[in-house]
Design an enzyme around this catalytic site. Structure first.
Site, PDB file in Angstrom:
ATOM      1  N   ASP A  66     111.266  56.872  67.766  1.00  0.00           N
ATOM      2  CA  ASP A  66     110.045  57.130  67.003  1.00  0.00           C
ATOM      3  C   ASP A  66     109.473  58.474  67.477  1.00  0.00           C
ATOM      4  O   ASP A  66     108.816  58.546  68.505  1.00  0.00           O
ATOM      5  CB  ASP A  66     109.045  55.992  67.210  1.00  0.00           C
TER       6      ASP A  66
ATOM      7  N   LYS B 151     103.101  63.496  61.030  1.00  0.00           N
ATOM      8  CA  LYS B 151     102.201  64.486  61.622  1.00  0.00           C
ATOM      9  C   LYS B 151     102.565  65.935  61.305  1.00  0.00           C
ATOM     10  O   LYS B 151     102.243  66.458  60.249  1.00  0.00           O
ATOM     11  CB  LYS B 151     102.098  64.210  63.128  1.00  0.00           C
TER      12      LYS B 151
ATOM     13  N   TYR C 244     103.406  52.561  70.650  1.00  0.00           N
ATOM     14  CA  TYR C 244     102.722  52.323  69.382  1.00  0.00           C
ATOM     15  C   TYR C 244     103.535  52.984  68.291  1.00  0.00           C
ATOM     16  O   TYR C 244     103.935  54.147  68.421  1.00  0.00           O
ATOM     17  CB  TYR C 244     101.308  52.909  69.414  1.00  0.00           C
TER      18      TYR C 244
HETATM   19  P1  KE4 Z   1     100.417  56.935  61.167  1.00  0.00           P
HETATM   20  O1  KE4 Z   1     100.687  55.717  60.332  1.00  0.00           O
HETATM   21  O2  KE4 Z   1      99.079  56.847  61.890  1.00  0.00           O
HETATM   22  O3  KE4 Z   1     100.608  58.253  60.397  1.00  0.00           O
HETATM   23  O4  KE4 Z   1     101.538  57.015  62.302  1.00  0.00           O
HETATM   24  C1  KE4 Z   1     101.715  55.906  63.150  1.00  0.00           C
HETATM   25  C2  KE4 Z   1     102.411  56.320  64.436  1.00  0.00           C
HETATM   26  C3  KE4 Z   1     103.746  56.017  64.592  1.00  0.00           C
HETATM   27  N1  KE4 Z   1     104.419  56.362  65.704  1.00  0.00           N
HETATM   28  C4  KE4 Z   1     103.801  57.042  66.712  1.00  0.00           C
HETATM   29  C5  KE4 Z   1     104.585  57.416  67.934  1.00  0.00           C
HETATM   30  C6  KE4 Z   1     102.434  57.391  66.596  1.00  0.00           C
HETATM   31  O5  KE4 Z   1     101.823  58.060  67.613  1.00  0.00           O
HETATM   32  C7  KE4 Z   1     101.714  57.028  65.434  1.00  0.00           C
HETATM   33  C8  KE4 Z   1     100.238  57.340  65.251  1.00  0.00           C
HETATM   34  N2  KE4 Z   1      99.591  57.964  66.356  1.00  0.00           N
HETATM   35  C9  KE4 Z   1      98.180  57.681  66.517  1.00  0.00           C
HETATM   36  C10 KE4 Z   1      97.718  58.418  67.781  1.00  0.00           C
HETATM   37  N3  KE4 Z   1      97.869  57.608  68.930  1.00  0.00           N
HETATM   38  C11 KE4 Z   1      97.377  58.056  65.314  1.00  0.00           C
HETATM   39  C12 KE4 Z   1      95.879  58.029  65.523  1.00  0.00           C
HETATM   40  C13 KE4 Z   1      95.217  56.887  64.822  1.00  0.00           C
HETATM   41  O6  KE4 Z   1      95.777  55.759  64.840  1.00  0.00           O
HETATM   42  O7  KE4 Z   1      94.119  57.122  64.268  1.00  0.00           O
END
Ligand code: KE4
Length: 431
Positions: free
Chosen positions: A241, A269, A146
């Protein structure tokens, strides 16, 4: 004894009147485990309290950002002093330079870096940049990884998509989705074949070098190194990523642990200290394709926001001063020792994965090396396990397909309590 969550239920009922599914991000909706989410009222250290005053040891840590623990005084102080001078300017600031310098120092493969306001923006920008730099359209991603809700990357995606059983999102034009080749993670032969099938057409390979969005899955020995060799041979941009793993698993992330220099990396994060943030960076010759220098446009009103920079810089400083990475490994080892001792008594129907302060317990005999094997997990048993722990004041991610996170605020007592609760929960699950 079920906790009283009547106030959370009221808030959820009201939320449903105004917010789709009552949540601002799908994974929060408990769809992966059933039941309704509780509403957080406050958090401190390793604990979160809900609106009814129930407390939980928190293993989500805001999905990674709260690596020092919640409401750390140093972060609060950094935000407070920055805010006194204004919260956003849309004008370059010294803190953005300090953050950029810090990232390039901690992650040697990053020669130039640009801030964004989310991980999604970071990965979206990195893919566009790779396409602009190579002049190629196709990209390769891996099933279950993801990378945020980016059109080109919401194909066989993990995290919320997987939890809801819809890894491919509606609303993505077929013509665009067809430019994304999805392959099984941990299978170098599949990558070799895809690169030979599409000679000169693949702009980039993007992956979570350690996967956190299918639950935690580790790269097989030689896998990442093999990807680097193949992408160099085919002149394909390799994008790590590290939104989840960056500044958590090591100062330089997974690429430091494996001694690999990807061409581009994405972050988020931890470098925002809990405030909205993302970043992408890498080789100067690629990054200089970005506007205003080059032809690839990318922008953001709040990119490099002063409060996020202040909080993120303080968090990185505290990680360094508190020898945070070593301590997170110690805490991870303590949790692992206790969980493995418990699993020894419970039989082989589980797979435990851990690296540093990230962990997952899969309800399957395993192995779990890719999405297909993770999908063999018994989600009903996991849901039962999750809810039993919740009633014991232990909050795991509400999905089999998410990772758990430790912070510097977690104590050995927290971990003892958690492992004991897990043992009781597994008793329930077996029945
Ligand atoms: P954000 O757009 O949510 O800040 O980041 C996206 C993203 C990109 N790459 C990786 C490896 C990630 O884990 C994420 C976001 N992680 C999720 C947790 N599985 C955020 C939680 C959510 O979607 O509410």
């Amino acid at each position: 004894m079920k906790m009283n969550r009547s106030r959370s239920q009221l808030f959820f009922k009201e939320a449903l009147q105004f917010i789709p599914g009552g949540v601002n991000s799908p994974v929060r909706a408990f769809r992966g485990v059933g039941g309704d989410p509780f509403f957080a009222q406050k958090a401190l250290g390793s604990k979160v309290w809900d609106e009814d005053g129930n407390s939980y040891i928190d293993y989500i840590c805001s999905w990674g950002p709260s690596i020092l623990g919640h409401a750390d005084p140093s972060i609060f102080g950094a935000i407070q002093s920055a805010a006194q001078n204004g919260v956003s300017f849309g004008i370059p600031t010294a803190r953005e330079v300090e953050m950029a310098r810090k990232i390039t120092q901690w992650v040697p493969s990053v020669e130039r870096v640009r801030m964004t306001s989310s991980g999604t923006e970071a990965t979206m920008s990195a893919v566009r940049l790779a396409r602009g730099f190579t002049g190629r359209d196709k990209i390769i991603k891996f099933e279950g990884c993801y990378h945020g809700h980016v059109d080109s990357l919401l194909v066989k995606a993990g995290s919320g998509g997987l939890t809801l059983g819809q890894p491919d999102s509606a609303g993505i034009p077929r013509a665009l989705a067809e430019l994304t080749v999805t392959l099984p993670y941990n299978d170098l032969e599949a990558v070799r074949q895809a690169l030979e099938l599409y000679p000169g057409e693949i702009a980039a390979i993007i992956l979570e070098p350690v996967v956190g969005n299918v639950g935690l899955i580790l790269p097989l020995p030689g896998y990442l190194e093999g990807l680097r060799t193949l992408t160099e041979k085919h002149e394909v941009v390799l994008i790590f990523d590290e939104v989840m793993t960056g500044f958590r698993l090591a100062k330089g992330g997974v690429q430091e642990l494996h001694g690999i220099r990807p061409d581009l990396s994405t972050f988020g994060k931890v470098i925002g200290g809990g405030l909205p943030v993302g970043a992408f960076g890498g080789r100067k010759e690629i990054m200089d394709f970005l506007a205003p220098l080059g032809p690839v446009y990318q922008a953001g009103t709040l990119s490099g926001n002063p409060l996020a920079m202040a909080a993120g810089l303080m968090q990185l400083q505290q990680l360094e001063e508190r020898n945070g990475f070593m301590r997170l490994e110690e805490l991870g080892q303590i949790l692992e020792d206790r969980v493995l001792a418990t699993l020894k008594r419970k039989g082989s129907r589980y797979v435990w994965h851990r690296i540093g302060s990230m962990f997952s317990l899969f309800f399957t005999e395993g192995p779990v090396r890719n999405l297909k094997e993770a999908m063999a997990s018994d989600r009903e048993r996991f849901a039962c396990f999750f809810h039993y722990l919740l009633e014991e004041g232990v909050y795991l991610a509400p999905s089999q397909f998410e990772a758990g996170f430790l912070s510097l605020a977690h104590t050995p007592e927290d971990l003892d309590l958690t492992a004991a609760a897990m043992e009781r929960a597994l008793e329930k699950v077996i029945r």
